[in-house]
Scaffold this active site. Structure first.
Site, mmCIF file in Angstrom:
data_model
loop_
_atom_site.group_PDB
_atom_site.id
_atom_site.type_symbol
_atom_site.label_atom_id
_atom_site.label_comp_id
_atom_site.label_asym_id
_atom_site.label_seq_id
_atom_site.Cartn_x
_atom_site.Cartn_y
_atom_site.Cartn_z
ATOM 1 N N TRP A 194 0.801 -1.222 0.000
ATOM 2 C CA TRP A 194 0.000 0.000 0.000
ATOM 3 C C TRP A 194 0.839 1.279 0.000
ATOM 4 O O TRP A 194 0.313 2.355 -0.237
ATOM 5 C CB TRP A 194 -0.919 0.028 1.231
ATOM 6 C CG TRP A 194 -0.209 -0.319 2.508
ATOM 7 C CD1 TRP A 194 -0.214 -1.517 3.152
ATOM 8 C CD2 TRP A 194 0.645 0.532 3.282
ATOM 9 N NE1 TRP A 194 0.588 -1.473 4.272
ATOM 10 C CE2 TRP A 194 1.124 -0.234 4.379
ATOM 11 C CE3 TRP A 194 1.050 1.867 3.175
ATOM 12 C CZ2 TRP A 194 1.987 0.303 5.343
ATOM 13 C CZ3 TRP A 194 1.913 2.387 4.127
ATOM 14 C CH2 TRP A 194 2.370 1.616 5.196
ATOM 15 N N LYS A 218 -2.824 -8.637 -7.416
ATOM 16 C CA LYS A 218 -3.522 -8.544 -6.145
ATOM 17 C C LYS A 218 -3.064 -7.251 -5.474
ATOM 18 O O LYS A 218 -1.982 -7.175 -4.910
ATOM 19 C CB LYS A 218 -3.205 -9.730 -5.225
ATOM 20 C CG LYS A 218 -4.086 -9.738 -3.964
ATOM 21 C CD LYS A 218 -3.446 -10.451 -2.797
ATOM 22 C CE LYS A 218 -2.434 -9.610 -2.093
ATOM 23 N NZ LYS A 218 -2.978 -8.369 -1.464
ATOM 24 N N GLY A 273 6.901 -6.444 -0.324
ATOM 25 C CA GLY A 273 6.262 -6.415 0.987
ATOM 26 C C GLY A 273 7.233 -6.848 2.067
ATOM 27 O O GLY A 273 8.454 -6.772 1.891
ATOM 28 N N GLU A 295 11.033 -8.138 -3.526
ATOM 29 C CA GLU A 295 11.618 -6.952 -2.880
ATOM 30 C C GLU A 295 10.981 -6.893 -1.507
ATOM 31 O O GLU A 295 9.816 -6.538 -1.351
ATOM 32 C CB GLU A 295 11.353 -5.699 -3.699
ATOM 33 C CG GLU A 295 12.116 -4.484 -3.201
ATOM 34 C CD GLU A 295 11.209 -3.484 -2.517
ATOM 35 O OE1 GLU A 295 11.355 -3.351 -1.270
ATOM 36 O OE2 GLU A 295 10.396 -2.847 -3.182
#
Length: 525
Positions: A194, A218, A273, A295
């Site tokens: 996010w 996703k 993430g 990553e």
């Protein structure tokens, strides 16, 4: 929005003139028009409240919804479908069906579509930047900055598409030729965070599309609207049905993630993430030996030597530590300052941070927005409490604003080496200052981490610059700069910060290398 009433009127008229649409579709159009007006967007069709599979906007079969809130106001922005296993399989099937045709398009054709996509992102720059700010909370200037950064990946990979060269390798065998070609790997699963709701998608999707791959995305449940807006613009740019699919999910994230990693039709998984989640996905993808690029988390050291330009180092620390309110994977997390300039650096940094203005990113003059949710603020508070209990001093900030997701930008001095913040990424607006004496000491401290994404240091000694840059155990080094992100660089880390590289020559991560040996090439006649 200069004329909101006129905009609402024209929007309602445009909805009323489409009698062929179902009642559900009409309701969605009205919702988008209303929300676009409330959001201040010029183009209401950029706001989508459905997932995107095989060129169609669809709801979750079970009717479940994810509520998306503005972290600055805690108000609901809207809802998107909470999709599950069934929709994920449909998306993968659609991407698999679309792959043969898309993979056979010419590199020039894909180049042209990606440049059209890039142009549309630039054309809708204000709306896309505002959408990022609304769902992520970062100030509008940063939201627009992210859109520019996000679009740059499409521009870069458009040019990379026509440069996926092969090679000829001279053969030791008579009358034989070795030719190496590059081919798209297939369906790609894209899982993104996010903190950069648009750029983390285009950095992966741009490379995949340029290579000739198809995708299933996703997006994070906190910031799905940016992903869905990208799908809308991709369609306008001419990306065929099934090449891009977007599956929002929250309650079903485990089964969706598992399917995206284990489905045999998926040939590549790319994830940005946390390290713990990266390890889980990596294990799932290993079940079919898929190609993977990851990553993951960072814990970036930021070193200031006594021969540095202190003013430049302070300015860089402000940018490097507090961009996105500290919610970036390459943010400085551990700031080491040599003892002779420590007090000067600390006072100057504290003065800069004290002048920050936090608030709703859409308001004039705001420099820093909220954290993504209250749990993020709680983590910052835990790190501060731990450091203070071990002897650290609060120079500025140090508190959350009750009943909000805001946390006052904070500078801590005299932070002990064994503080939790030096072992764990904070992901918040907390600058932790530690004192050091020698180059050897600080390099050892900087490398004392299981992760190694980015590292920074300031020095005007040319020999030291080369020594430290080479000795830091990270994938990316900023020497006398706190800003390293660009579309053209190989972005990624070492140790538990990930596998592979994105940006730069990252298109290679989405291609297979194939050898063709031609025999029987002797001269005749």
């Amino acid at each position: 929005m200069r004329f909101p009433s006129l905009f609402r009127l024209s929007s309602s008229l445009s909805v009323a003139r489409q009698p062929h649409l179902s009642r559900h579709a009409l309701n969605l159009l009205r919702m988008a028009s209303t929300q676009a007006s409330a959001f201040g967007l010029k183009d209401p069709s950029l706001i989508k409240f459905q997932g995107f599979i095989d060129g169609k906007w669809v709801d979750a079969k079970n009717g479940e919804k994810i509520s998306v809130t503005n972290p600055a106001t805690l108000e609901e922005l809207g809802t998107v479908p909470d999709m599950g296993l069934s929709e994920t399989k449909e998306a993968i099937d659609a991407a698999s069906r679309a792959f043969p045709a898309w993979s056979r398009t010419t590199a020039k054709h894909r180049h042209d579509i990606l440049l059209k996509f890039y142009s549309l992102m630039k054309e809708h720059h204000d709306d896309l930047g505002r959408l990022i700010t609304l769902e992520n909370g970062k100030p509008l200037a940063e939201g627009k900055g992210e859109n520019t950064y996000s679009a740059s990946f499409l521009e870069w990979f458009a040019e990379e598409a026509v440069r996926t060269y092969g090679e000829h390798i001279p053969s030791p065998i008579s009358n034989s030729r070795n030719v190496v070609i590059k081919q798209p790997i297939g369906v790609v699963s894209i899982l993104t965070p996010w903190n950069f709701p648009s750029a983390m998608i285009t950095r992966k999707m741009g490379a995949a599309l340029a290579a000739g791959c198809t995708t299933v995305i996703k997006p994070p449940p906190e910031t799905p609207f940016s992903a869905l807006a990208l799908a809308e613009l991709a369609t306008r740019a001419g990306v065929p049905d099934g090449v891009i699919n977007v599956v929002p999910t929250l309650k079903n994230v485990v089964e969706v993630g598992k399917e995206m990693c284990e489905n045999k039709m998926v040939k590549k998984v790319t994830f940005t993430g946390s390290t713990p989640v990266a390890k889980l996905l990596y294990g799932m993808a290993a079940s079919t030996l898929k190609k993977v690029s990851i990553e993951a988390g960072g814990n970036a050291p930021f070193i200031v030597f006594d021969d540095a330009n202190v003013d430049e180092a302070v300015e860089a620390a402000v940018i490097c530590k507090f961009r996105g309110s500290g919610q970036t994977c390459i943010c400085a997390n551990r700031i080491y300052v040599q003892s002779s300039i420590y007090a000067d650096f600390a006072s100057r940094l504290a003065e800069k941070v004290a002048a920050f203005k936090i608030g709703n990113g859409l308001e004039e003059g705001i420099t820093h927005g909220p954290l993504i949710h209250s749990r993020a603020a709680e983590k910052v508070a835990r790190h501060i409490d731990d450091a203070v209990a071990k002897g650290a001093q609060i120079l500025v900030g140090g508190k959350a604003i009750p009943n909000t997701s805001f946390f006052l930008p904070t500078v801590l001095s005299d932070v002990p080496i064994d503080a939790q913040i030096n072992k764990e990424e904070t992901f918040g607006p907390l600058a932790s200052l530690c004192k050091f004496e020698t180059e050897e000491e600080v390099v050892k401290l900087a490398n004392d981490s299981d992760v190694g994404l980015a590292g920074y240091f300031f020095s005007r000694d040319v020999g030291r610059v080369w020594r430290v840059a080479e000795r830091l155990e990270v994938g990316m080094v900023g020497a006398n700069t706190g800003a390293i992100s660009q579309a053209v660089i190989p972005f990624g880390g070492v140790k538990e910060s990930g596998i592979g590289r994105e940006g730069g020559h990252g298109i290679e991560e989405y291609m297979n290398t194939k050898l063709i040996v031609f025999g029987g090439l002797g001269m005749h006649g």
